[in-house]
Design a protein around this motif. Structure first.
Motif, PDB file in Angstrom:
ATOM      1  N   GLU A 157       0.794  -1.390   0.143  1.00 51.46           N
ATOM      2  CA  GLU A 157       0.025   0.051  -0.216  1.00 51.46           C
ATOM      3  C   GLU A 157       0.968   1.375   0.236  1.00 51.46           C
ATOM      4  O   GLU A 157       1.710   1.382   0.684  1.00 51.46           O
ATOM      5  CB  GLU A 157      -1.098  -0.015   1.248  1.00 51.46           C
ATOM      6  CG  GLU A 157      -2.296  -0.679   1.040  1.00 51.46           C
ATOM      7  CD  GLU A 157      -1.962  -2.275   1.153  1.00 51.46           C
ATOM      8  OE1 GLU A 157      -2.293  -3.113   0.197  1.00 51.46           O
ATOM      9  OE2 GLU A 157      -1.102  -2.738   1.997  1.00 51.46           O
ATOM     10  N   SER A 176      -3.210   0.255  -3.825  1.00 50.34           N
ATOM     11  CA  SER A 176      -2.819  -1.031  -3.322  1.00 50.34           C
ATOM     12  C   SER A 176      -2.861  -2.345  -4.129  1.00 50.34           C
ATOM     13  O   SER A 176      -3.473  -2.004  -5.245  1.00 50.34           O
ATOM     14  CB  SER A 176      -4.061  -1.254  -2.166  1.00 50.34           C
ATOM     15  OG  SER A 176      -4.221  -2.534  -1.755  1.00 50.34           O
ATOM     16  N   SER A 177      -2.066  -3.185  -3.761  1.00 51.36           N
ATOM     17  CA  SER A 177      -1.791  -4.397  -4.550  1.00 51.36           C
ATOM     18  C   SER A 177      -2.588  -5.361  -3.770  1.00 51.36           C
ATOM     19  O   SER A 177      -2.512  -6.790  -4.245  1.00 51.36           O
ATOM     20  CB  SER A 177      -0.552  -4.798  -4.769  1.00 51.36           C
ATOM     21  OG  SER A 177       0.252  -4.960  -3.773  1.00 51.36           O
ATOM     22  N   ASN A 179      -4.973  -8.190  -1.800  1.00 51.62           N
ATOM     23  CA  ASN A 179      -6.367  -8.720  -1.589  1.00 51.62           C
ATOM     24  C   ASN A 179      -6.931  -8.679  -0.210  1.00 51.62           C
ATOM     25  O   ASN A 179      -6.462  -8.250   0.723  1.00 51.62           O
ATOM     26  CB  ASN A 179      -6.144 -10.385  -2.033  1.00 51.62           C
ATOM     27  CG  ASN A 179      -5.841 -10.584  -3.573  1.00 51.62           C
ATOM     28  OD1 ASN A 179      -6.439  -9.848  -4.416  1.00 51.62           O
ATOM     29  ND2 ASN A 179      -5.153 -11.633  -3.851  1.00 51.62           N
ATOM     30  N   SER A 198      -8.161  -7.308  -4.655  1.00 50.50           N
ATOM     31  CA  SER A 198      -7.508  -6.337  -5.787  1.00 50.50           C
ATOM     32  C   SER A 198      -8.243  -6.786  -6.938  1.00 50.50           C
ATOM     33  O   SER A 198      -8.685  -7.880  -7.261  1.00 50.50           O
ATOM     34  CB  SER A 198      -5.902  -6.740  -5.807  1.00 50.50           C
ATOM     35  OG  SER A 198      -5.633  -6.132  -6.943  1.00 50.50           O
ATOM     36  N   ASP A 203      -4.167  -1.145  -7.724  1.00 52.00           N
ATOM     37  CA  ASP A 203      -5.985  -0.198  -7.705  1.00 52.00           C
ATOM     38  C   ASP A 203      -5.779   1.058  -6.900  1.00 52.00           C
ATOM     39  O   ASP A 203      -4.928   1.324  -6.003  1.00 52.00           O
ATOM     40  CB  ASP A 203      -7.010  -1.115  -6.900  1.00 52.00           C
ATOM     41  CG  ASP A 203      -6.966  -2.609  -7.383  1.00 52.00           C
ATOM     42  OD1 ASP A 203      -6.920  -2.693  -8.788  1.00 52.00           O
ATOM     43  OD2 ASP A 203      -6.745  -3.449  -6.689  1.00 52.00           O
ATOM     44  N   TRP A 205      -7.065   2.938  -3.803  1.00 55.63           N
ATOM     45  CA  TRP A 205      -7.420   2.500  -2.524  1.00 55.63           C
ATOM     46  C   TRP A 205      -7.794   3.663  -1.751  1.00 55.63           C
ATOM     47  O   TRP A 205      -7.074   4.566  -1.499  1.00 55.63           O
ATOM     48  CB  TRP A 205      -6.708   1.635  -1.764  1.00 55.63           C
ATOM     49  CG  TRP A 205      -7.106   1.048  -0.692  1.00 55.63           C
ATOM     50  CD1 TRP A 205      -8.340   0.634  -0.334  1.00 55.63           C
ATOM     51  CD2 TRP A 205      -6.497   0.575   0.729  1.00 55.63           C
ATOM     52  NE1 TRP A 205      -8.655  -0.219   0.775  1.00 55.63           N
ATOM     53  CE2 TRP A 205      -7.603  -0.139   1.606  1.00 55.63           C
ATOM     54  CE3 TRP A 205      -5.422   0.728   1.258  1.00 55.63           C
ATOM     55  CZ2 TRP A 205      -7.252  -0.409   2.561  1.00 55.63           C
ATOM     56  CZ3 TRP A 205      -5.064   0.555   2.436  1.00 55.63           C
ATOM     57  CH2 TRP A 205      -5.967  -0.426   3.371  1.00 55.63           C
ATOM     58  N   THR A 220     -11.690  -0.444  -2.706  1.00 55.14           N
ATOM     59  CA  THR A 220     -10.963  -0.521  -3.614  1.00 55.14           C
ATOM     60  C   THR A 220     -11.458  -0.311  -5.051  1.00 55.14           C
ATOM     61  O   THR A 220     -12.681  -0.904  -5.446  1.00 55.14           O
ATOM     62  CB  THR A 220     -10.461  -2.311  -3.506  1.00 55.14           C
ATOM     63  OG1 THR A 220     -10.003  -2.309  -2.373  1.00 55.14           O
ATOM     64  CG2 THR A 220      -9.483  -2.582  -4.588  1.00 55.14           C
TER      65      THR A 220
END
Length: 453
Positions: A157, A176-177, A179, A198, A203, A205, A220
């Motif tokens: 993040e 953020s990457s 999940n 994700s 994405d 966030w 997200t």
């Protein structure tokens, strides 16, 4: 490496022709320890002073009065209107802590937002949740810590923007990457983990905090590839406007195809974080948004850099290399006007400011170039001492995008303007990572303050 700050007064040519090109240094200060300091944000304070926010790896030396906690630590420096120290604070854990954004709060204090890889220890009260997390610290007016939060998932993040909301809470914007955070059976759910999977690679966030720092909601938002949030701002209807870069096609939450390599992607949220509307803007090549502000008429001004021609939603072609690309939108995201501005072979826009009269100030930097004979080819007022040298620039435009004046400032170094903002007395604050003193101006505004490292 030390942070150096200079205050330079510049006067309008129409009012004082005899000193139109003069630059009077009102004061100059140097801040930092023996090693590296990185300055990312600065804001004027109600007492006419300023607060600087960034990170430092220096120990207790120079004029830094606290030991380093690990790798990079958050470092905050509060000064009065003359540049004299009011107080400074350092916050960190055992790894890298990168302070990116600072905002004033209604109680006279400050909210700090950045990214941390540190585990619990030293000033950090919670362990890392993944690779890097959002790390939020609330300070009072004297810089004393009131609370802190570590927020994130199992991946990466990166927080870039923080602001206070109308209900005295806080809105956090970043990328953020991760999940959705999974709680092992029998353990208490993590209230500060990620609530959604994700959508792809990276994405947008967005996290909404209460005044006390508890999460009220999070969103997200993304497509199947890379979507990087660069700016989030509260809007006058109680919602939020998000701006960033996207190379995702229509997928996930994204409803429009990308035009070229990458586009500006704007998402409007309501007060609860639900999507009101979204728009992608771009040409056939790469368009990279860096700044976004709500405007006084209820619309929005977007700014970044583009190397696209007049294709798709881009009606103004770039002239050479990469140019500033600015769009004015109405409140529903429809384009009212757009314009490109060319200064060198690579023009990077970093800041937008709206003035009380509806005009705008644009800040950024431009890279010089050489002609075929090896001599410098003048582009507006950019200096041509050596190819590849950056000069930082400011220009003022009318409410319709027409240029009123431009100013370029350079030295023997390589200037990269990080941010430009308006001060309480009508001046302009230039955040520049260089120690070089400005050399020349063209059609100047009232006042300019420059600082860098």
């Amino acid at each position: 490496m030390r942070i150096k700050l200079r205050l330079t007064a510049i006067f309008p040519a129409l009012l004082i022709p005899a000193i139109a090109s003069a630059q009077d240094i009102l004061w100059e200060k140097t801040y930092g320890g023996k090693h590296a300091e990185y300055l990312y944000d600065a804001i004027p304070t109600p007492d006419y002073g300023f607060i600087l926010a960034g990170s430092s790896v220096s120990g207790k030396n120079g004029n830094k009065d606290e030991k380093n906690k690990g790798d990079l630590d958050y470092w905050v420096w509060k000064m009065d209107e003359h540049g004299n120290l009011d107080w400074q604070k350092s916050f960190g854990g055992n790894k890298e802590d990168l302070l990116q954004s600072i905002a004033l709060t209604g109680d006279g204090g400050f909210i700090l937002g950045g990214t941390s890889a540190s585990d619990k220890g030293s000033d950090k009260t919670e362990n890392s949740k993944g690779k890097e997390d959002f790390w939020i610290i609330k300070l009072n007016a004297k810089g004393q810590q009131l609370w802190q939060r570590t927020i994130g998932g199992s991946g990466m993040e990166k927080l870039l923007s923080i602001a206070q909301t109308k209900d005295n809470g806080y809105i956090l914007g970043g990328t953020s990457s991760s999940n959705k955070t999974i709680t092992p059976e029998g353990q208490t759910p993590d209230l500060y983990g990620k609530s959604e999977d994700s959508r792809g690679n990276l994405d947008f966030w967005v996290v909404k905090l209460s005044e006390a720092g508890t999460i009220e909601w999070q969103r997200t938002i993304g497509g199947k590839y890379v979507d990087e949030l660069r700016s989030i701002q509260p809007t006058r209807d109680g919602g939020y406007i998000l701006g960033g870069y996207s190379n995702s096609p229509a997928s996930g939450d994204k409803t429009e195809e990308n035009y070229g390599l990458g586009d500006y992607w704007i998402v409007k949220l309501d007060a609860q974080g639900e999507i009101d509307w979204q728009r992608a803007y771009g040409g056939e090549k790469d368009d990279n948004l860096n700044a976004l502000i709500p405007t006084r008429d209820g619309g929005y001004l977007l700014g970044g850099n583009s190397n696209s021609g007049a294709t798709y939603s881009k009606s103004k072609t770039n002239r050479e290399g990469t140019d500033f690309w600015v769009l004015k939108l109405d409140e529903s995201g429809e384009i009212e006007w757009q314009q490109t501005y060319n200064y060198g072979k690579a023009d990077i826009l970093t800041s937008l400011v709206e003035n009380k009269d509806g005009t705008f100030i644009i800040g950024g930097y431009a890279q010089s170039e050489a002609d075929k004979s090896g001599q410098k080819t003048p582009v507006k007022t950019i200096r041509k001492d050596k190819e590849g040298i950056n000069d930082y620039i400011a220009l003022k435009i009318k409410p319709n995008g027409e240029e009123l004046w431009s100013q370029t400032v350079g030295s023997k170094g390589d200037e990269v303007m990080k941010r430009l903002l308006e001060t309480r007395d009508g001046g302009i604050f230039w955040q520049v990572p260089q120690t070089a003193l400005p050399q020349k101006t063209k059609r100047q505004p009232k006042a300019v303050m420059t600082f860098g490292w």
